[in-house]
Each structure stands twice: as C-alpha cells, then as structure tokens.
Design an enzyme around this catalytic site. Sequence first.
Site, PDB file in Angstrom:
ATOM      1  CG  HIS A   1      -5.617  -2.473   0.160  1.00  0.00           C
ATOM      2  ND1 HIS A   1      -4.737  -2.180  -0.859  1.00  0.00           N
ATOM      3  CD2 HIS A   1      -5.184  -1.766   1.236  1.00  0.00           C
ATOM      4  CE1 HIS A   1      -3.830  -1.326  -0.429  1.00  0.00           C
ATOM      5  NE2 HIS A   1      -4.062  -1.066   0.848  1.00  0.00           N
TER       6      HIS A   1
ATOM      7  CB  SER B   1      -0.965  -0.053   1.183  1.00  0.00           C
ATOM      8  OG  SER B   1      -1.994   0.891   1.048  1.00  0.00           O
TER       9      SER B   1
ATOM     10  CD  GLU C   1      -5.155  -3.634  -4.352  1.00  0.00           C
ATOM     11  OE1 GLU C   1      -5.385  -3.381  -3.157  1.00  0.00           O
ATOM     12  OE2 GLU C   1      -4.084  -4.127  -4.756  1.00  0.00           O
TER      13      GLU C   1
END
Length: 506
Positions: free
Chosen positions: A421, A200, A328
């Site tokens: 994610h 990230s 995501e």
Amino acid sequence: MSNNETDAGLVVEIDSGAVRGVVADGVRSWRGMPFAAPPVGPLRFRAPQPVTPWQGIRAADEFGPIPMQKRGFEPIGGAGETTPVSEDCLTINVAAPLTPDSRPRPVVVWIYGGGFSLGGSRAPLYRGDRLVKTGDVIFVSFNHRVGVFGFSDFRAWSTDEAPIDANLGLRDQVAALEWVRRNISAFGGDPEQVTIAGQSAGAMSVVSLMCMPSAAGLFHRAFAMSACGGTAFGPERHHEWAAEILKILGLDPQDKVSVSAALKTLPAEAIRDAASRFFYDMAPDAYPGRLPSSPVIDGDVLPIAPMEAFRTGKSHRIPLIIGTMDREGAMLAKALPVIPATPERLETLFRHSDPSVRARVAGAYPGYPSKRRAIDIGGDLVFWQPSVLIAEGHAGVAPCWAYRFDYATPLVRLVFGAATHGLDLPMFFGTTGEGDLGKLDLFRRRASAEMSRRFQGEFLRFVHGGEPGWPRYDAGHRRTRIFDHVDREESDPRSDRRLAWRDFVV
C-alpha cells in the site's frame, strides 16, 4: 523578463478575485487559494460555504495549512511536527506548464488518502510538477476536511441554533470540483476534460464521487489506486461511533442542546484528540473491518453505498481505471494498523458473518491464521475484493480497466514481502528515489524510474482521452494488467480468492 511580463503569466483572475502565482520546480504554481469559506465557528460541521471575494491581487505562493488531524505520517502527506494544521484549511492549488498554450490542456485533480483521518495537499509528494512537465497537463490538488471534522456524523445533535451537516469531506471535494469547473480555464485547463485521481481513501473518494448526484458532470474520467471501496456506512452505525467520541469528550449524548453547543465551541484540538483516541486506539479492535472516519450513506449526498451503486449500474458512466497493490496489507500493518490484519480482529469479523465465509477464506489463504496470512486477508478484504467488484459492476455500463501493481525492489520485498500500500505513489508522481519512500529504491533507482515511466505513461494517455495499453475489463474474462519488472496481462488473477470472498459484506 520584466516584472510586467512575469505578472502576465502568473496573475490570474478567478471568480473570487485576482491571484499571483510563482514559478517553482519548473512549473507555474498557484498555491493556497481559498475555494470555500473557513469552516470555523458557526460553520464548523457545516457544508462548505462560498468564499468572500477580495480586492487587489492575492499572493498564491504558499500552500495553506492542512486539515486538523493527529500529527504523524508525514511521508504520505500527514502532519509532521512543524506542519501547519488548521480548521481553516479549504484551499486549492494549481500547477501548469511554464509556457501557456492556446489550446486548453487536460486537467488532473488529485485527492489524497489517509484513512479519511489524515492527509493534506502540501506534501512534496503531491505537488504534481513531474506530471505537469511530462504530461502537458494542468494539475490540481486541494484540502478537504478529514477525521472528526470531515467524516463523522453528528446530525443527531443538530439544532436550529447550531445546525450540523454530514459528509463534510465529500461536500468539500464537490466544492473543489465546482471551483475547477468555474475557474480552471483561467489557468489554461479544459473544464470538459477533467480526470479525478486518488489513492487509498482518496481512491474511495473517487469511487464515491462517481456515485454522487451532486458530482455528476464535474469530471469525465477517474483513476482509483487502492480504493477501500466498502468503507461507507449507514447513519445508525455512524451515530454509534459519534456517541462514543462524545463520551470521550465527557459529554452526555442524551443532552442534545449541550452537545450541539459544545461541538461548535470546544477547542478543535480537544475534539481532534478525542476522535483520534477512538479512531486509532479503540475502534480497530471493537469494529474490525469498519472505518469510523468514513463517508455516511445519508440518502442525500451519498444516496446508496458505492458498492451497491456499482453493482446495480448506478455509477456515473465515465471511463474508470481501478487497481490495487500485490500485498496491500503489509504497509498498513506496520504504519497505520487500522485494518483487520490480525487473526484476532479477523476472527471477530468472521463471528458476525456466515460460517461458510471463514471456511472459504481460510481455504484460499493456506497457512491462516498465521500473522502473514492475516495481513494478506485484511488487505484483500479492504482493498482488493471491493476493487474487483467495482470493476465488475462498472464494466457493465462504461469502459473500465483493472490492474495490479506487483513491481517491488529487493528492499521492498525484504521489508514488506511484496509491493504494498502506497508504494505506487512515487511511481504515479514520478518521484522514485526521492524522499522517505525513495529509500526503498536503493540499488534499483534506474529500474524504478523506468517502472514509473510506464505506469505514469498509461495514466497520462488516459488523461489525454486515450485508452490504456491493455484490454478492457469484463466479467467474462477479467483481463488485468500486472505492472512488474516485465508487465503482463492475466485473466481473472487470484480467482480462488475472488470466489472465496463472494457475497461477503462487512
């Protein structure tokens, strides 16, 4: 084993003094070692400064406090209710196998995520002991400043009496890598075989470091998981955001002297709280698709936008693996809603772009403007589309491999619709079935552990100097590894979406 024999393996001399580590979780660990001076008082909002050396042997058996940040998000490294949090946070940690080796071992340096506003290196998820034991590597993690203290730009209010620098979080990362360069051989690591890895915002840090002159030569391979590659912005935009934070603090942005003094002397908690209000409550709707807590393209530390550097072949020419998750946006839409994953935010964003963009994107995501499709668009915009462009550009100058992580348990599909994610983190660290994220492996722990073995195995092969087990990426074929219950390769996956996003810039 006698105390002297124990100390022989745990006491290490580094450039600032001697440290004594601890054996924990089946590895030797040195925790909470300062790699820069405390960035407090006059050093708040300044570039990291050298550590003051110490005498005697310093205990390195406890992790240091994590950076100042809003409390919450503990499962992914954020601050829980009892997590130590402090401005004095610039510490580094090393883990090594129990048995020293006459040959230096490859080094993995981990950079945590958290939207550049959350995170720290003391979370159990990030301790790296499984990587050390399975991969015979030296694992390094560290704290860097986040949020307003690390990724806001107050240089417009800098004075001779109270100077202010920018890109402090990135500067901290460079300082940590310089520390690794100087000291890792003392722990059995090879300073000429360093791989940086992050997820990230940590992955965005990885790709930013690949474009920073000050980081050249400090690492030799890179692994980027869900990089939000477009989240670096110019000084004009950052100045606007900084002024908004000052207003929340009750300061007049026109009064340079008073602002400069206040930024150095106000309680850290007051500055943090004002910035958190702006970052989380105001900015996501006012500036959809943009992350106010982010690197600034300052022409110095970060000379040009990373996306532009990769497009023009100006990134450091080292091997890179870059990848994203199947869907995501689903996690962030639930846990940290700062990305443009609602129809309202997306329509605001589209109003400031070429009208053809909205038509193309809507055509590639049938069902938009449904809530589900908005989440898919937001996730792809922030993570997938930039990662494809980074791979495309970097493949022209250095070895590059791309992947997509699709493996999902039934519970993950029920809650999020697909792999999302952050769920690659237990796979990377070998901690499937453990902690809060491990609950998602319910009834599939054996399958998840096997997936982790394959995913982690490809990374460790790369760390040891090998190539992963799928073809290199190139703009002609765009071959991509899909990690799933049965892994496979695809050429140009989701090409309709890739073409829909062409030439779009946030």
